[in-house]
Design an enzyme around this catalytic site. Structure first.
Site, PDB file in Angstrom:
ATOM      1  N   VAL A  63     -13.726   5.300  -7.261  1.00 11.88           N
ATOM      2  CA  VAL A  63     -14.825   4.678  -6.526  1.00 11.88           C
ATOM      3  C   VAL A  63     -15.320   5.674  -5.480  1.00 11.88           C
ATOM      4  O   VAL A  63     -14.542   6.183  -4.678  1.00 11.88           O
ATOM      5  CB  VAL A  63     -14.372   3.362  -5.865  1.00 11.88           C
ATOM      6  CG1 VAL A  63     -15.459   2.824  -4.946  1.00 11.88           C
ATOM      7  CG2 VAL A  63     -14.019   2.338  -6.931  1.00 11.88           C
ATOM      8  N   GLU A 154      14.476  10.618   4.996  1.00 13.03           N
ATOM      9  CA  GLU A 154      14.998  10.584   3.630  1.00 13.03           C
ATOM     10  C   GLU A 154      14.904  11.955   2.959  1.00 13.03           C
ATOM     11  O   GLU A 154      15.841  12.402   2.287  1.00 13.03           O
ATOM     12  CB  GLU A 154      14.263   9.505   2.820  1.00 13.03           C
ATOM     13  CG  GLU A 154      14.780   8.114   3.205  1.00 13.03           C
ATOM     14  CD  GLU A 154      13.856   6.956   2.853  1.00 13.03           C
ATOM     15  OE1 GLU A 154      14.282   5.809   2.995  1.00 13.03           O
ATOM     16  OE2 GLU A 154      12.696   7.197   2.457  1.00 13.03           O
ATOM     17  N   ASP A 283      -2.446  -0.864   3.507  1.00 12.83           N
ATOM     18  CA  ASP A 283      -2.472   0.221   4.491  1.00 12.83           C
ATOM     19  C   ASP A 283      -3.876   0.507   5.016  1.00 12.83           C
ATOM     20  O   ASP A 283      -4.035   1.189   6.026  1.00 12.83           O
ATOM     21  CB  ASP A 283      -1.908   1.510   3.874  1.00 12.83           C
ATOM     22  CG  ASP A 283      -0.391   1.480   3.756  1.00 12.83           C
ATOM     23  OD1 ASP A 283       0.205   0.424   4.069  1.00 12.83           O
ATOM     24  OD2 ASP A 283       0.197   2.503   3.362  1.00 12.83           O
ATOM     25  N   ALA A 298       5.246  -1.667   2.405  1.00 11.30           N
ATOM     26  CA  ALA A 298       5.003  -2.346   1.130  1.00 11.30           C
ATOM     27  C   ALA A 298       5.091  -3.878   1.243  1.00 11.30           C
ATOM     28  O   ALA A 298       4.213  -4.578   0.724  1.00 11.30           O
ATOM     29  CB  ALA A 298       5.956  -1.807   0.063  1.00 11.30           C
TER      30      ALA A 298
END
Lengths: 403, 403
Positions: A63, A154, A283, A298
């Protein structure tokens, strides 16, 4: 995806346009980037997930424009008219006005990013082995991770395990455990969205793994040979970016107010001011809740998706819409094997029990039975052997520059 | 890799230079290309496989030159001297002097090729769904596979299953089962290296799956919009190349005689004429055996690798070398589920029993316990559900041109 699924029994025609053909399970992207999982293990083809929902047409497309007055979306030069529009194009990492840093400090938002990061990490050890002088070797064995949120923590923890365990004994000229891994965070502590005790635990766990943590230091310069911060320069050939949030540029086409990160300020029902037929969530949305702005996680995105479906159904019935209420199910982050942090309401867990909790939750939320089983096997194998199954470089980056 | 492993107890220093960091299990490349398996499932990191063999140094690098007189190899601008040299850089598909066809008709020799081919196949269905006119739609739904050897047959059969089963019900504007799949072979029959009855079986099995087989037709032109052959033009946006063999260009640096495909004609002990210290094996070698030229198959390459180790040990002892003797363990090829062909000495199998044989043999020869288990799960899941786990497009090719 969650809004679409929630509309499966509503008499509407849905056109879902996405520029990728799959839904990515973002919380495990760092595992793909660090060669622990294969890319298909954390991805589900959108068409396949939605194949039985007959009111949906899935279209692969980009888009490029939205005209809220003409009620039209442009994707790949083709206009699509709509009665209701739902935009959930998310956010990406931000370079705070230094977009040129992207080449030397790539971020991690898509599977393409993860595969490029994986090649970069594995190539660094290969180039260290091939290096002809010791300065170059040290630079290839120095890794800087910018950003001390969950992704940064992480990445740093996993990199340390790779250097100390996975690659042990596989090189002849270097010792991978000589690798220096630095985690740089501009704020006062890592995992800033967690309570302070958990941040402290994470920092100590990282240090036990051999990671150097630098807090309160903002990056002032990134180059192919390293990073600069206040009063310090670090020579490193591998810099990974896990900082900042910048909303998708489509936000600008909506004509609504945006916050500093470019996120759209939405009404309580998740539509935008002046356009009750346009919804924004995930988000991309700046949503005020009782406890502050809803975080870009999430679970929040899934809740918002379901709420958009509710608001839309109310509009179709001519009923009033309700305000979105965020249910905070807490946060998890992992540092390394048997080291994680969990913050769930008043509950705080650290160490092995938090790690098992993290593992169970992530397997549970992974979409698709096959993926769960394959991921379980990969993790069980990695747990016992420290091996990482996806250690292949398919497209190697040319020297230190990004593809 | 097999030569290196056979030298594990020989007092030599081995430098293994490879331009990729992994060993690829080539017989299953078509499964990665057709989204049945993830790339890491058929690859093993060389360093990891050889980590315990202390007389080996693995180096990721591209060899660009060989000087047999100075006994030197050039890799990434760095010269490496040798006492003995073993070259096994293999072969790739050939375009018979039309290298410009590569862009529109990509081949399948590496994991990179397989991922690019996967994206191309999946994108073709996406573009057919998005197509605005019916001519374009038909062109996107037409697939031409050039070359009727094992790879071509396997690609055609799997593509037919994807179109008829895997994608069933997932599109709204097209019916994937309308896809037309053509297999074009210049020779008189598919699977020319098998006996004629098995070729006939394979052709019928392909036709049952809906594949159109054209034999005795050479391709005369390839363009982004299709292929031409004698007296026929096929409009197709996806052309996959599975024909021809061309030896690695490094063969030319050895100064030895080569055959029409550029393969090096070697002495019976696999060294080259005039250079008893240089060995060539695998797909790069043209080796005469009692039954003719040794075929370019993985089992032959493994046997040659082991023989080079034997020849080298003889040289080191000052003993005479022996001639390589090829043990033909037969050939297998699969067409689709429960349809394969097996030719093993006097034994010929077809259908379900051949398919189970093929499956067991391939699982058995896959390197690494983990990979075997993950592949088994993927295949069991695909067998029961027709789903294909690796259906993700990571880097989509721009329209119909190759990356």
């Amino acid at each position: 995806m969650w809004a679409v699924r929630a509309l499966r029994r509503t008499p509407v025609d849905i056109l879902l346009i996405d520029r990728s053909n799959h839904h990515t399970f973002q919380p495990l992207l760092y595992q793909v980037a660090t060669a622990g999982l294969a890319a298909p293990s954390i991805a589900a083809p959108l068409r396949h997930v939605l194949r039985r929902q007959r009111n949906v047409t899935v279209l692969l497309g980009s888009v490029t424009g939205i005209d809220t007055d003409a009620r039209r979306v442009i994707a790949d030069q083709t206009p699509y008219s709509y009665d209701y529009l739902f935009v959930a194009t998310g956010a990406t990492h931000a370079y705070f006005g230094h977009d040129d840093w992207q080449r030397d400090a790539p971020g991690l938002k898509t599977l393409g990013d993860a595969l490029a990061m994986r090649a970069r990490i594995l190539m660094a050890f290969e180039r260290a082995e091939a290096a002809s002088d010791s300065t170059e070797r040290v630079e290839w064995l120095t890794f800087v991770i910018v950003g001390g949120g969950a992704t940064g923590v992480e990445l740093a923890g996993t990199l340390a395990e790779i250097a100390r365990h996975t690659l042990k004994g596989e090189f002849r000229r270097i010792s991978p455990s000589d690798a220096r891994i630095l985690l740089v965070e501009a704020g006062p502590r890592v995992l800033p969205s967690f309570v302070e005790t958990l941040s402290r635990y994470a920092e100590h766990a990282l240090q036990r793994l051999g990671v150097t943590v630098r807090t309160g230091r903002a990056i002032t310069q990134v180059s192919p040979r390293g990073v600069s911060m206040e009063a310090e320069r670090i020579a490193a050939r591998t810099v990974l970016w896990a900082a900042g949030v910048e909303a998708s540029p489509l936000a600008r086409h909506l004509g609504a107010d945006v916050d500093r990160s470019g996120r759209v300020k939405v009404c309580p029902d998740l539509s935008i001011e002046g356009h009750p037929e346009v919804f924004v969530a995930g988000d991309l949305a700046h949503v005020r809740a009782a406890s502050g702005v809803v975080p870009g996680l999430a679970p929040a995105a899934k809740q918002m998706g379901a709420h958009v479906a509710r608001s839309l159904r109310a509009r179709l019935r001519g009923a009033p819409t309700t305000a979105f209420r965020y249910r905070d199910y807490g946060q998890l982050a992992t540092v390394g094997r048997r080291a994680a942090v969990v913050q769930l309401g008043p509950l705080r867990l650290t160490g092995a029990i938090a790690w098992w909790f993290w593992l169970t939750a992530h397997i549970f939320f992974l979409i698709g039975f096959r993926n769960r089983l394959v991921v379980l096997i990969d993790w069980a194998s990695a747990y016992w052997t420290y091996r990482r199954g996806a250690r292949i470089i398919v497209n190697s980056p040319p020297s230190s520059s990004a593809r």
